[in-house]
Scaffold this motif. Structure first.
Motif, PDB file in Angstrom:
ATOM      1  N   ALA A  20       0.827  -1.212   0.000  1.00 36.47           N
ATOM      2  CA  ALA A  20       0.000   0.000   0.000  1.00 36.47           C
ATOM      3  C   ALA A  20       0.860   1.260   0.000  1.00 36.47           C
ATOM      4  N   VAL A  21       1.879   1.289   0.855  1.00 35.51           N
ATOM      5  CA  VAL A  21       2.739   2.474   0.964  1.00 35.51           C
ATOM      6  C   VAL A  21       3.446   2.750  -0.358  1.00 35.51           C
ATOM      7  N   PHE A  22       4.097   1.736  -0.916  1.00 37.99           N
ATOM      8  CA  PHE A  22       4.872   1.960  -2.133  1.00 37.99           C
ATOM      9  C   PHE A  22       3.981   2.111  -3.369  1.00 37.99           C
ATOM     10  N   THR A  23       2.789   1.530  -3.357  1.00 41.34           N
ATOM     11  CA  THR A  23       1.840   1.782  -4.449  1.00 41.34           C
ATOM     12  C   THR A  23       1.427   3.246  -4.434  1.00 41.34           C
ATOM     13  N   PHE A  24       1.170   3.774  -3.244  1.00 45.28           N
ATOM     14  CA  PHE A  24       0.796   5.185  -3.123  1.00 45.28           C
ATOM     15  C   PHE A  24       1.909   6.091  -3.649  1.00 45.28           C
ATOM     16  N   TYR A  25       3.122   5.921  -3.122  1.00 45.71           N
ATOM     17  CA  TYR A  25       4.229   6.786  -3.526  1.00 45.71           C
ATOM     18  C   TYR A  25       4.578   6.611  -5.005  1.00 45.71           C
ATOM     19  N   GLY A  26       4.573   5.380  -5.480  1.00 41.89           N
ATOM     20  CA  GLY A  26       4.842   5.148  -6.898  1.00 41.89           C
ATOM     21  C   GLY A  26       3.779   5.772  -7.780  1.00 41.89           C
ATOM     22  N   GLY A  27       2.513   5.644  -7.373  1.00 36.37           N
ATOM     23  CA  GLY A  27       1.421   6.244  -8.135  1.00 36.37           C
ATOM     24  C   GLY A  27       1.504   7.759  -8.180  1.00 36.37           C
ATOM     25  N   VAL A  28       1.855   8.360  -7.048  1.00 31.52           N
ATOM     26  CA  VAL A  28       2.004   9.829  -7.003  1.00 31.52           C
ATOM     27  C   VAL A  28       3.075  10.274  -7.988  1.00 31.52           C
ATOM     28  N   LYS A  29       4.193   9.560  -8.007  1.00 29.91           N
ATOM     29  CA  LYS A  29       5.276   9.924  -8.930  1.00 29.91           C
ATOM     30  C   LYS A  29       4.851   9.718 -10.386  1.00 29.91           C
ATOM     31  N   LEU A  30       4.156   8.625 -10.661  1.00 35.57           N
ATOM     32  CA  LEU A  30       3.712   8.371 -12.037  1.00 35.57           C
ATOM     33  C   LEU A  30       2.718   9.422 -12.529  1.00 35.57           C
ATOM     34  N   LEU A  31       1.954   9.969 -11.611  1.00 34.30           N
ATOM     35  CA  LEU A  31       0.976  10.996 -11.981  1.00 34.30           C
ATOM     36  C   LEU A  31       1.580  12.401 -11.981  1.00 34.30           C
ATOM     37  N   GLY A  32       2.878  12.495 -11.778  1.00 30.51           N
ATOM     38  CA  GLY A  32       3.542  13.784 -11.860  1.00 30.51           C
ATOM     39  C   GLY A  32       3.631  14.535 -10.556  1.00 30.51           C
ATOM     40  N   GLY A  33       3.398  13.876  -9.453  1.00 29.46           N
ATOM     41  CA  GLY A  33       3.473  14.542  -8.158  1.00 29.46           C
ATOM     42  C   GLY A  33       4.787  14.303  -7.456  1.00 29.46           C
ATOM     43  N   GLN A  34       4.906  14.801  -6.280  1.00 29.39           N
ATOM     44  CA  GLN A  34       6.003  14.692  -5.330  1.00 29.39           C
ATOM     45  C   GLN A  34       7.205  15.548  -5.706  1.00 29.39           C
ATOM     46  N   PHE A  35       7.679  15.521  -6.929  1.00 28.32           N
ATOM     47  CA  PHE A  35       8.822  16.324  -7.314  1.00 28.32           C
ATOM     48  C   PHE A  35       8.345  17.661  -7.864  1.00 28.32           C
ATOM     49  N   TYR A  36       9.225  18.618  -7.904  1.00 27.27           N
ATOM     50  CA  TYR A  36       8.885  19.952  -8.386  1.00 27.27           C
ATOM     51  C   TYR A  36       9.253  20.050  -9.860  1.00 27.27           C
ATOM     52  N   TYR A  37       8.255  20.163 -10.729  1.00 31.22           N
ATOM     53  CA  TYR A  37       8.477  20.234 -12.164  1.00 31.22           C
ATOM     54  C   TYR A  37       8.302  21.657 -12.695  1.00 31.22           C
ATOM     55  N   GLY A  38       8.416  22.637 -11.826  1.00 26.22           N
ATOM     56  CA  GLY A  38       8.125  24.016 -12.200  1.00 26.22           C
ATOM     57  C   GLY A  38       9.295  24.777 -12.787  1.00 26.22           C
ATOM     58  N   ASP A  39       9.221  26.068 -12.617  1.00 29.03           N
ATOM     59  CA  ASP A  39      10.175  27.012 -13.176  1.00 29.03           C
ATOM     60  C   ASP A  39      11.483  26.981 -12.387  1.00 29.03           C
ATOM     61  N   TRP A  40      12.596  27.038 -13.088  1.00 27.96           N
ATOM     62  CA  TRP A  40      13.916  26.976 -12.482  1.00 27.96           C
ATOM     63  C   TRP A  40      14.594  28.340 -12.411  1.00 27.96           C
ATOM     64  N   ASP A  41      13.901  29.405 -12.720  1.00 30.40           N
ATOM     65  CA  ASP A  41      14.503  30.737 -12.719  1.00 30.40           C
ATOM     66  C   ASP A  41      14.850  31.186 -11.313  1.00 30.40           C
ATOM     67  N   ASP A  42      15.934  31.908 -11.191  1.00 34.67           N
ATOM     68  CA  ASP A  42      16.365  32.549  -9.940  1.00 34.67           C
ATOM     69  C   ASP A  42      16.561  31.577  -8.784  1.00 34.67           C
ATOM     70  N   LEU A  43      17.108  30.417  -9.083  1.00 31.81           N
ATOM     71  CA  LEU A  43      17.397  29.469  -8.004  1.00 31.81           C
ATOM     72  C   LEU A  43      18.862  29.567  -7.627  1.00 31.81           C
ATOM     73  N   SER A  44      19.119  29.579  -6.357  1.00 35.35           N
ATOM     74  CA  SER A  44      20.493  29.529  -5.871  1.00 35.35           C
ATOM     75  C   SER A  44      20.508  28.768  -4.553  1.00 35.35           C
ATOM     76  N   LYS A  45      21.686  28.366  -4.154  1.00 35.88           N
ATOM     77  CA  LYS A  45      21.822  27.613  -2.909  1.00 35.88           C
ATOM     78  C   LYS A  45      21.347  28.436  -1.714  1.00 35.88           C
ATOM     79  N   SER A  46      21.496  29.748  -1.812  1.00 34.73           N
ATOM     80  CA  SER A  46      21.078  30.602  -0.695  1.00 34.73           C
ATOM     81  C   SER A  46      19.570  30.840  -0.662  1.00 34.73           C
ATOM     82  N   SER A  47      18.887  30.627  -1.798  1.00 31.03           N
ATOM     83  CA  SER A  47      17.444  30.896  -1.818  1.00 31.03           C
ATOM     84  C   SER A  47      16.591  29.643  -1.654  1.00 31.03           C
ATOM     85  N   VAL A  48      17.218  28.471  -1.697  1.00 29.01           N
ATOM     86  CA  VAL A  48      16.467  27.215  -1.622  1.00 29.01           C
ATOM     87  C   VAL A  48      17.107  26.325  -0.557  1.00 29.01           C
TER      88      VAL A  48
END
Length: 144
Positions: A20-48
């Motif tokens: 159940a746990v790994f089906t949930f997490y795997g499903g979330v990833k397959l549906l495009g969740g959990q990771f940040y797929y957004g804009d990469w502008d203005d990222l630095s080690k000090s801001s994130v």
């Protein structure tokens, strides 16, 4: 005999819980969740912070995010069937170990303890079938 039945039930509950746990997490990833797929502008080690940076890094490639989802989902489904449960548990142990190391290395909050627990439970499933594990590494020429 009662101890054996109790142990078998416990293993079944652990298998179903990990499925159940790994089906949930795997499903979330397959549906495009959990990771940040957004804009990469203005990222630095000090801001994130470190944990956000990890999600950004893994989200840089949607393909990678989906593949990691498959690496969780497929073995999780394998746990549902007795014939494939050992292979599923072994695969999820490796996946869980990677997640646990990442969670501790990058200072994730409480979830790092959950991932460690999931890894230990998958390891317990592998050890439960240690005869199969022994057969994999046994010398075929050695007498039994």
């Amino acid at each position: 005999m009662i101890w054996f039945e109790s142990r078998s039930r416990t293993i079944l509950v652990v298998r179903l819980l990990m499925a159940a746990v790994f089906t949930f997490y795997g499903g979330v990833k397959l549906l495009g969740g959990q990771f940040y797929y957004g804009d990469w502008d203005d990222l630095s080690k000090s801001s994130v912070d470190g944990t956000s940076l990890v999600w950004l890094f893994y989200g840089y490639s949607p393909f990678y995010g989906r593949v990691t989802g498959l690496f969780e989902l497929v073995p999780a489904v394998m746990l549902l069937f007795r014939r494939t449960a050992f292979v599923g548990a072994a695969a999820l142990f490796v996946v869980g170990l990677n997640i646990t190391l990442m969670d501790f290395a990058f200072g994730y909050p409480f979830v790092k303890y959950l991932s460690a627990l999931y890894t230990v439970l998958c390891g317990a499933l592998v050890l439960h079938d240690r005869d199969r594990l022994r057969d994999i590494f046994a010398d075929p020429a050695a007498p039994r």
